[in-house]
Design a protein around this motif. Structure first.
Motif, PDB file in Angstrom:
ATOM      1  N   THR A  27       0.833  -1.206   0.000  1.00  0.00           N
ATOM      2  CA  THR A  27       0.000   0.000   0.000  1.00  0.00           C
ATOM      3  C   THR A  27       0.868   1.257   0.000  1.00  0.00           C
ATOM      4  OG1 THR A  27      -1.778  -1.154   1.166  1.00  0.00           O
ATOM      5  CG2 THR A  27      -1.795   1.251   1.247  1.00  0.00           C
ATOM      6  N   ALA A  28       1.951   1.217   0.768  1.00  0.00           N
ATOM      7  CA  ALA A  28       2.868   2.363   0.808  1.00  0.00           C
ATOM      8  C   ALA A  28       3.484   2.613  -0.570  1.00  0.00           C
ATOM      9  CB  ALA A  28       3.956   2.122   1.851  1.00  0.00           C
ATOM     10  N   ARG A  34      10.852   4.343   3.498  1.00  0.00           N
ATOM     11  CA  ARG A  34      10.560   5.673   4.043  1.00  0.00           C
ATOM     12  C   ARG A  34      11.807   6.386   4.564  1.00  0.00           C
ATOM     13  NH1 ARG A  34       9.669   6.845   9.163  1.00  0.00           N
ATOM     14  NH2 ARG A  34       7.924   8.174   8.538  1.00  0.00           N
ATOM     15  N   HIS A  67      10.234  -1.859   4.545  1.00  0.00           N
ATOM     16  CA  HIS A  67       9.296  -0.745   4.726  1.00  0.00           C
ATOM     17  C   HIS A  67      10.032   0.455   5.334  1.00  0.00           C
ATOM     18  CE1 HIS A  67       4.790   0.192   5.597  1.00  0.00           C
ATOM     19  NE2 HIS A  67       5.473   1.330   5.533  1.00  0.00           N
ATOM     20  N   VAL A 113       5.843   8.683   4.000  1.00  0.00           N
ATOM     21  CA  VAL A 113       5.401   7.285   3.906  1.00  0.00           C
ATOM     22  C   VAL A 113       5.048   6.791   5.305  1.00  0.00           C
ATOM     23  CG1 VAL A 113       6.172   4.923   3.399  1.00  0.00           C
ATOM     24  CG2 VAL A 113       6.736   6.802   1.826  1.00  0.00           C
ATOM     25  N   PRO A 114       3.912   6.144   5.483  1.00  0.00           N
ATOM     26  CA  PRO A 114       3.528   5.662   6.818  1.00  0.00           C
ATOM     27  C   PRO A 114       4.545   4.674   7.388  1.00  0.00           C
ATOM     28  CG  PRO A 114       1.684   5.538   5.289  1.00  0.00           C
ATOM     29  CD  PRO A 114       2.894   5.853   4.463  1.00  0.00           C
ATOM     30  N   ASP A 173       1.070   4.229  -3.065  1.00  0.00           N
ATOM     31  CA  ASP A 173       0.778   5.645  -2.816  1.00  0.00           C
ATOM     32  C   ASP A 173       1.943   6.576  -3.162  1.00  0.00           C
ATOM     33  OD1 ASP A 173      -1.758   5.025  -1.941  1.00  0.00           O
ATOM     34  OD2 ASP A 173      -1.213   4.993   0.184  1.00  0.00           O
TER      35      ASP A 173
END
Length: 215
Positions: A13-14, A150, A146, A156-157, A17
């Motif tokens: 999902t990251a 970021r 992840h 980015v979450p 987006d």
């Protein structure tokens, strides 16, 4: 296996987006841009699919923790496979193609993980694991990448808290090092793997040889 799905969904999902410009930014992996990291995730997803359809009859030789090994040196980006990933990523040219391929193969890997028998024995890297242990091992892979995604993209979450906690637990077991409880899970992972330098106060708390390169 639920944590595998949670961490993998959050990472995909990251990526979905990201803007096109984000793909040209550095990642937390030495020598790789974000586009190179995303290309690596596509290869990872293919590996998951291949492994889950490579059954083994032998008894398991590894579990989620012993699957990983600590390398003598941190990666430099000069490894031939790392260099190949960079060339493959550049060949996509349009970031939308990278997004599409990750969504396509990544979704398939996620479905395969959900549908597989957790007690199934699978073979990878000349080792045998249960499917449950193999997928649990990949929580570490997804969570660290992840964080790599970021590294220079603060918008980015963060990875899910449960993924960070489990990855810290695995890293401590893999390395035989308990990080100070004053460290957040994210700090422990970033500092422990050399992705971030510790502050003077954190270095005092550590008392361990760092970083650990897990692969």
């Amino acid at each position: 296996m639920d944590l595998f799905s949670q961490s993998w969904t959050a990472l995909r999902t990251a990526v979905a987006d990201l803007s096109d410009e984000d793909f040209a930014q550095p990642s937390g992996c030495t020598g790789w841009l974000v586009r190179d990291l995303v290309c690596h995730l596509i290869i990872d997803a293919q590996d998951v699919l291949i492994t889950l359809v490579t059954p083994a009859e032998a008894e398991p030789t590894r579990d989620a923790v012993t699957y990983w090994e600590v390398a003598a040196k941190p990666p430099t980006g000069d490894d031939p496979l790392d260099a190949l990933t960079v060339r493959l990523a550049a060949a996509y040219e349009d970031p939308a193609l990278l997004k599409f391929h990750l969504d396509d193969v990544g979704s398939a890997a996620g479905r395969a993980a959900t549908l597989c028998d957790p007690t199934l024995r699978v073979s990878t890297r000349d080792q045998v694991l249960t499917a449950a242990d193999y997928l649990d091992a990949y929580v570490l892979e997804w969570t660290l990448h992840h964080l790599d995604l970021r590294a220079h993209l603060p918008g980015v979450p963060h990875p899910p808290a449960e993924s960070l906690s489990r990855t810290r637990e695995m890293l401590e077991q893999i390395t035989g090092t308990a990080f100070p409880r004053t460290f957040s899970d994210e700090d422990a992972l970033l500092i422990g793997t050399g992705r971030r330098s510790p502050s003077a106060a954190q270095r005092t708390d550590l008392g361990a040889k760092l970083p650990f390169s897990v692969g």
